[in-house]
Design an enzyme around this catalytic site. Structure first.
Site, PDB file in Angstrom:
ATOM      1  N   ASP A 240      -6.513 -16.109   2.511  1.00 37.70           N
ATOM      2  CA  ASP A 240      -7.814 -16.739   2.776  1.00 37.70           C
ATOM      3  C   ASP A 240      -8.746 -16.563   1.581  1.00 37.70           C
ATOM      4  OD1 ASP A 240      -7.201 -17.687   5.265  1.00 37.70           O
ATOM      5  OD2 ASP A 240      -8.960 -16.823   6.240  1.00 37.70           O
TER       6      ASP A 240
ATOM      7  N   ASP B 179      -5.601  -3.165  -2.266  1.00 38.82           N
ATOM      8  CA  ASP B 179      -7.042  -3.093  -2.579  1.00 38.82           C
ATOM      9  C   ASP B 179      -7.286  -3.611  -3.997  1.00 38.82           C
ATOM     10  OD1 ASP B 179      -5.471  -0.891  -3.194  1.00 38.82           O
ATOM     11  OD2 ASP B 179      -7.097   0.570  -3.022  1.00 38.82           O
TER      12      ASP B 179
ATOM     13  N   LYS C 173       0.888  -1.168   0.000  1.00 40.28           N
ATOM     14  CA  LYS C 173       0.000   0.000   0.000  1.00 40.28           C
ATOM     15  C   LYS C 173       0.923   1.213   0.000  1.00 40.28           C
ATOM     16  CE  LYS C 173      -4.199   1.760   0.266  1.00 40.28           C
ATOM     17  NZ  LYS C 173      -5.158   1.688  -0.845  1.00 40.28           N
TER      18      LYS C 173
END
Ligand code: NAD
Length: 361
Positions: A252, A224, A192
């Site tokens: 995940d 993102d 990020k």
């Protein structure tokens, strides 16, 4: 000299699935001369019940002495009321940090036989094969200062610290590039950097490490966007490398693209390739003791162990082929069952893989 494997079954379905992995290891010992010694230890809730500590000193000593650790799973509702320092998960986190297992490898691999199990359309996920490399012992989960403090206004404020040293980024970067060399030679580093200085440095260091691997292509992606791309067109990725927290979340999501939590293994490695191997799922208390848990994630964790810590890539392939064969034969535990397939329990699945390993020529 034979290699030492510490077996930690843990809680819930842990002992049931680990028993199948042991059968498989024994078949490799018997038929193909795999030279390993198995030791057994306690971890998690079962360790707390036995000796009042989720990570007994004895287990830690055995872990330090072993070349690899095979873990089932820890945790369950029984231990949730305990103080956080005594909960089963502390056993797992303690092992990771004590052994400096800084590199978490989580493949998200879709077995063609199970393409229907994903929530995404088959054309989006079929052939999916991503390796997520997550930094595991640094970042915001361990950074200091951390805590909750009271402000002058009387309001409370929670705070954590995202921190990475250059050397920490370098070592996880090298793991990712080395793995990419054995795959499609592409690394996507997720950060990020537009908002967080710490990950701006992460990006710079990754770029520098890439210089040592001119045969591997590096690109960078904001987290993102990476989350969006994973769902939109996951097959664009080969190896993804990222920070502890971003990796926790993205791995995940990637695992779930395959639709089968009972199928996915993981490895956590140290600097010398010693590792802890475990399925990505938890202790599944809802099905513990019923003999229906899917043991394949644990068995495939053994294949990762053979490849990364025991340097037995041919045995790893042999084992992976055996898993493919039982799936081709139509055997399914309830979590991956579909029409026309034969439903089997945990033990039957373990026996089938053991049989499929075959005899030495
Ligand atoms: P879980 O992964 O244990 O179970 C989620 C769902 O998946 C359940 O319905 C379960 O029955 C199913 N499932 C999981 N593994 C399966 C398998 N091998 N075969 C068939 N079905 C399977 O996650 P949860 O329910 O959120 O957590 C249960 C406990 O496990 C909690 O105490 C949690 O803290 C712990 N946990 C441990 C680990 C670990 O040991 N590494 C990881 C995650 C959760």
């Amino acid at each position: 000299m034979s290699k030492k494997i510490l077996v930690l079954p843990g809680d819930g379905i842990g002992p049931e699935i680990v028993a199948q992995a042991i059968k498989v290891l024994q078949a490799l010992q018997r038929n193909f001369g795999l030279d390993v010694e198995l030791e057994h230890g306690l971890v998690g809730g079962s360790a707390y019940d036995a000796v009042g500590n989720p990570l007994p000193q004895e287990t830690l000593v055995l872990a330090h002495e072993s070349d690899a650790i095979l873990l089932g799973a820890v945790g369950g509702p029984k231990w949730e009321p305990l103080d956080i320092a005594l909960r089963p998960e502390k056993g797992l986190l303690g092992l990771r940090s004590e052994l400096e297992l800084f590199a978490n490898l989580r493949p998200a691999l879709l077995y063609p036989q199970l393409a229907g199990a994903s929530t995404l359309r088959p054309e989006v996920v079929s052939g999916l094969d991503i390796m997520i490399v997550r930094e595991l012992t640094g970042g915001i989960y361990f950074g200091r200062p951390r805590g909750v403090r009271k402000l002058e206004t009387g309001e409370r404020e929670g705070f954590n610290t995202l921190v990475y040293r250059e050397s920490e980024v370098e070592r996880i970067g090298r793991v990712a590039f080395e793995i990419a060399r054995k795959r499609d030679r592409r690394v996507c580093s997720v950060d990020k950097a537009n908002v967080l200085e710490c990950t701006e440095l992460w990006r710079e260091v990754m770029q520098r490490v890439a210089g040592e691997y001119p045969d591997v292509e590096l690109n960078h992606m904001y987290v993102d966007n990476a989350a969006m791309q994973l769902v939109k067109w996951p097959k664009q990725f080969d190896v993804m490398v990222t920070t502890n927290m971003f990796g926790d979340i993205l791995s995940d999501a990637a695992a779930m693209l395959t639709g089968s939590i009972g199928m996915l293994p993981s490895a956590s490695l140290d600097q010398d390739r010693k590792g802890m191997y475990e399925p990505i799922h938890g202790s599944a208390p809802d099905i513990a003791g019923k003999g229906v848990a899917n043991p394949l994630a644990t068995i495939l964790s053994v294949a990762m162990m053979l490849r990364y810590s025991l340097e037995e890539p041919e045995m790893a392939e042999r084992l992976e082929r055996a898993v493919h064969q039982v799936l081709n034969d139509g055997l399914r535990t309830p979590d991956i069952l579909s029409e026309g397939m034969r439903e089997v329990g945990t033990e039957q699945m373990g026996d089938a893989v053991t049989a499929a390993i075959g005899e030495a020529a």
